[in-house]
Design a protein around this motif. Structure first.
Motif, PDB file in Angstrom:
ATOM      1  N   TRP A   1     -47.824 -16.001  68.243  1.00 39.58           N
ATOM      2  CA  TRP A   1     -47.738 -14.925  69.531  1.00 39.58           C
ATOM      3  C   TRP A   1     -49.106 -14.841  70.161  1.00 39.58           C
ATOM      4  O   TRP A   1     -50.027 -14.857  69.375  1.00 39.58           O
ATOM      5  CB  TRP A   1     -47.365 -13.681  69.136  1.00 39.58           C
ATOM      6  CG  TRP A   1     -47.325 -12.582  69.967  1.00 39.58           C
ATOM      7  CD1 TRP A   1     -48.097 -11.479  70.348  1.00 39.58           C
ATOM      8  CD2 TRP A   1     -46.222 -12.575  71.299  1.00 39.58           C
ATOM      9  NE1 TRP A   1     -47.905 -10.828  71.399  1.00 39.58           N
ATOM     10  CE2 TRP A   1     -46.818 -11.497  72.103  1.00 39.58           C
ATOM     11  CE3 TRP A   1     -45.196 -13.391  71.381  1.00 39.58           C
ATOM     12  CZ2 TRP A   1     -45.741 -11.164  72.900  1.00 39.58           C
ATOM     13  CZ3 TRP A   1     -44.359 -13.082  72.704  1.00 39.58           C
ATOM     14  CH2 TRP A   1     -44.784 -11.977  73.619  1.00 39.58           C
TER      15      TRP A   1
ATOM     16  N   PHE B   1     -35.721 -10.412  64.505  1.00 43.40           N
ATOM     17  CA  PHE B   1     -35.985 -10.304  66.251  1.00 43.40           C
ATOM     18  C   PHE B   1     -37.436 -11.251  66.139  1.00 43.40           C
ATOM     19  O   PHE B   1     -38.297 -11.041  65.504  1.00 43.40           O
ATOM     20  CB  PHE B   1     -36.345  -9.239  66.443  1.00 43.40           C
ATOM     21  CG  PHE B   1     -36.656  -9.076  68.002  1.00 43.40           C
ATOM     22  CD1 PHE B   1     -35.744  -9.334  69.025  1.00 43.40           C
ATOM     23  CD2 PHE B   1     -37.884  -8.982  68.822  1.00 43.40           C
ATOM     24  CE1 PHE B   1     -35.929  -9.191  70.373  1.00 43.40           C
ATOM     25  CE2 PHE B   1     -38.030  -9.105  70.022  1.00 43.40           C
ATOM     26  CZ  PHE B   1     -37.215  -8.998  70.847  1.00 43.40           C
TER      27      PHE B   1
ATOM     28  N   ARG C   1     -37.590 -14.505  71.499  1.00 42.14           N
ATOM     29  CA  ARG C   1     -36.886 -13.503  72.118  1.00 42.14           C
ATOM     30  C   ARG C   1     -38.010 -12.512  72.345  1.00 42.14           C
ATOM     31  O   ARG C   1     -37.648 -11.973  74.006  1.00 42.14           O
ATOM     32  CB  ARG C   1     -35.963 -12.710  71.023  1.00 42.14           C
ATOM     33  CG  ARG C   1     -35.033 -13.782  70.528  1.00 42.14           C
ATOM     34  CD  ARG C   1     -34.262 -12.903  69.607  1.00 42.14           C
ATOM     35  NE  ARG C   1     -32.788 -13.659  69.128  1.00 42.14           N
ATOM     36  CZ  ARG C   1     -31.789 -13.594  69.984  1.00 42.14           C
ATOM     37  NH1 ARG C   1     -31.611 -12.876  70.968  1.00 42.14           N
ATOM     38  NH2 ARG C   1     -30.568 -14.565  69.451  1.00 42.14           N
ATOM     39  N   ARG C   2     -39.031 -12.251  71.719  1.00 46.51           N
ATOM     40  CA  ARG C   2     -40.030 -11.382  72.527  1.00 46.51           C
ATOM     41  C   ARG C   2     -40.762 -11.803  73.851  1.00 46.51           C
ATOM     42  O   ARG C   2     -40.672 -10.794  74.625  1.00 46.51           O
ATOM     43  CB  ARG C   2     -41.095 -11.143  71.242  1.00 46.51           C
ATOM     44  CG  ARG C   2     -41.850 -10.169  71.577  1.00 46.51           C
ATOM     45  CD  ARG C   2     -43.131  -9.985  70.536  1.00 46.51           C
ATOM     46  NE  ARG C   2     -44.323  -9.142  70.826  1.00 46.51           N
ATOM     47  CZ  ARG C   2     -44.553  -8.051  70.433  1.00 46.51           C
ATOM     48  NH1 ARG C   2     -43.787  -7.621  69.437  1.00 46.51           N
ATOM     49  NH2 ARG C   2     -45.675  -7.467  70.534  1.00 46.51           N
TER      50      ARG C   2
ATOM     51  N   ARG D   1     -39.222 -13.563  75.862  1.00 48.90           N
ATOM     52  CA  ARG D   1     -38.076 -13.357  76.951  1.00 48.90           C
ATOM     53  C   ARG D   1     -38.092 -12.029  77.327  1.00 48.90           C
ATOM     54  O   ARG D   1     -37.762 -11.712  78.533  1.00 48.90           O
ATOM     55  CB  ARG D   1     -36.636 -13.870  76.505  1.00 48.90           C
ATOM     56  CG  ARG D   1     -36.638 -15.146  76.128  1.00 48.90           C
ATOM     57  CD  ARG D   1     -35.342 -15.521  75.451  1.00 48.90           C
ATOM     58  NE  ARG D   1     -35.184 -16.849  74.810  1.00 48.90           N
ATOM     59  CZ  ARG D   1     -34.447 -17.275  73.853  1.00 48.90           C
ATOM     60  NH1 ARG D   1     -33.485 -16.558  73.194  1.00 48.90           N
ATOM     61  NH2 ARG D   1     -34.438 -18.534  73.424  1.00 48.90           N
ATOM     62  N   VAL D   2     -38.071 -10.832  76.489  1.00 48.53           N
ATOM     63  CA  VAL D   2     -38.239  -9.719  76.922  1.00 48.53           C
ATOM     64  C   VAL D   2     -39.596  -9.259  77.928  1.00 48.53           C
ATOM     65  O   VAL D   2     -39.365  -8.795  78.846  1.00 48.53           O
ATOM     66  CB  VAL D   2     -38.406  -8.654  75.591  1.00 48.53           C
ATOM     67  CG1 VAL D   2     -38.584  -7.364  76.144  1.00 48.53           C
ATOM     68  CG2 VAL D   2     -37.058  -8.634  74.827  1.00 48.53           C
ATOM     69  N   LEU D   3     -40.652  -9.869  77.321  1.00 47.83           N
ATOM     70  CA  LEU D   3     -41.884  -9.918  78.230  1.00 47.83           C
ATOM     71  C   LEU D   3     -41.681 -10.245  79.609  1.00 47.83           C
ATOM     72  O   LEU D   3     -42.332  -9.784  80.684  1.00 47.83           O
ATOM     73  CB  LEU D   3     -43.000 -10.497  77.588  1.00 47.83           C
ATOM     74  CG  LEU D   3     -44.432  -9.972  78.251  1.00 47.83           C
ATOM     75  CD1 LEU D   3     -44.657  -8.580  77.820  1.00 47.83           C
ATOM     76  CD2 LEU D   3     -45.593 -10.907  77.376  1.00 47.83           C
TER      77      LEU D   3
END
Lengths: 206, 154
Positions: B91, B8, B12-13, B15-17
């Motif tokens: 990040w 992961f 992708r993180r 996109r989740v946010l």
């Protein structure tokens, strides 16, 4: 077994995150992503990154529905397992196997990497094996997580274990077939590079 | 018995946010330069942010110990804001009382996949977020082009 974060700290995070606080969402992702990766990996395999992403989206979008923070970890697990099964089935990469025999518990062969064997099971079988044999869930807990009756849990687990055992025992034959294919490909490649070895080449026949 | 763990990545993180914060803008691209070089440059926020982010004239970070710190940003429009920041390789999330900003980067061979997110933190913004979507497309492309000019487009 996937370790759960402390429920008390989760509760505070959920409260902040449900109001759209970006840093709280960041902290919550840090707290829950390892668990979700652990649940989605064995079920969705190559499609697991999609399953993790979809699970986290569903969970963060529905934080407002979490009435009881103590139940959050169970709900998270249910969403992850169901999303992983759904996405693995959508990808349709499963190679279901229904063959006899099961290796005994503690069999040293089980310590080896199981990716190849899991790939030969259906997503539903991978899910029930993970919940019962890896995470040690009771039949009731597996039933609630998967949303299926206890009788189905039992029959599915029986078939999953049988399929796993058979796929596991079939590994030597598959390895032999793979080695044979690779040797053949190697011979063909060698023949392509060496004109002397090619029967169609001018020097191939004496 | 070794059970597989899902991969992961930080894109992708992001996109989740984005999905969890209706009304935010997200844009992604592939940068020519390798991840290590891209992130080394972005980590120097005092230089990189005024160059790359819209409406940032100057950023003064408090002492950075670990991945969390605060910074004061002076915008080109004259607005000032105090931001809480989390920054670690690949990040970054920043929030002030009114604004949110995040970026993610992951290695992609010799190149870098990069994502950018921004949004307004106003109660009810998710309700009119849809109205702003056409504007998001323009703003997202414009911001991404700054990063592509700086790090090259792959």
């Amino acid at each position: 077994m996937v370790d759960s974060p402390d429920p008390a700290s989760l509760s505070g995070l959920i409260q902040r995150a449900r109001h759209g606080d970006p840093l709280a969402l960041h902290d919550l992702l840090d707290a829950v992503t390892p668990m979700v990766r652990g649940w989605c990996g064995p079920i969705a395999l190559e499609d697991a990154p999609d399953a993790v992403q979809e699970t986290l989206i569903v969970v963060l979008k529905h934080l407002a529905d979490v009435r009881e923070p103590a139940a959050f970890a169970g709900w998270l697990r249910t969403v992850a397992v169901r999303e992983a099964v759904r996405i693995a089935n959508r990808a349709a990469r499963a190679i279901p196997s229904e063959l006899p025999d099961l290796p005994a518990p503690g069999d040293p062969s089980l310590a080896a990497d199981v990716d190849d064997v899991l790939r030969r099971l259906s997503p539903e079988h991978r899910a029930i094996l993970m919940l019962r044999d890896r995470d040690g869930f009771t039949e009731d807990e597996a039933s609630a997580t998967l949303g299926i009756p206890i009788g189905t849990v039992r029959s599915r687990l029986f078939r999953a274990r049988r399929a796993f055992g058979s796929a596991w025992l079939g590994r030597p034959a598959r390895r032999e077939a793979q080695a044979s294919r690779e040797a053949q490909a190697s011979r063909e490649a060698q023949a392509g590079r060496d004109p002397q070895a090619s029967p169609d080449s001018p020097g191939g026949h004496r | 018995m070794t059970w597989p763990i899902a991969d992961f990545d930080e894109i992708r993180r992001l996109r989740v946010l984005h999905a969890a914060m209706p009304g935010t803008l997200i844009a992604e691209t592939r940068l020519r330069m390798p991840f290590a070089q891209v992130w080394e440059a972005l980590d120097d926020i005092g230089t990189a942010f005024p160059e790359l982010l819209p409406d940032v004239r100057r950023i003064d970070a408090d002492t950075r110990t670990g991945e969390r710190f605060t910074a004061h940003i002076l915008g080109r429009s004259g607005l000032r804001g105090r931001f809480e920041i989390v920054m670690r390789p690949g990040w970054c999330v920043m929030q002030s009382r009114l604004l949110t900003f995040a970026m993610a980067a992951v290695p992609d061979g010799e190149h870098t996949r990069f994502g950018y997110l921004t949004g307004i933190r106003i109660r009810g913004s998710h309700r009119f977020g849809g109205l702003l979507r056409p504007l998001h497309g323009v703003l997202g492309r414009r911001t991404i082009r700054r990063f592509e000019r700086r790090f090259g487009a792959a």
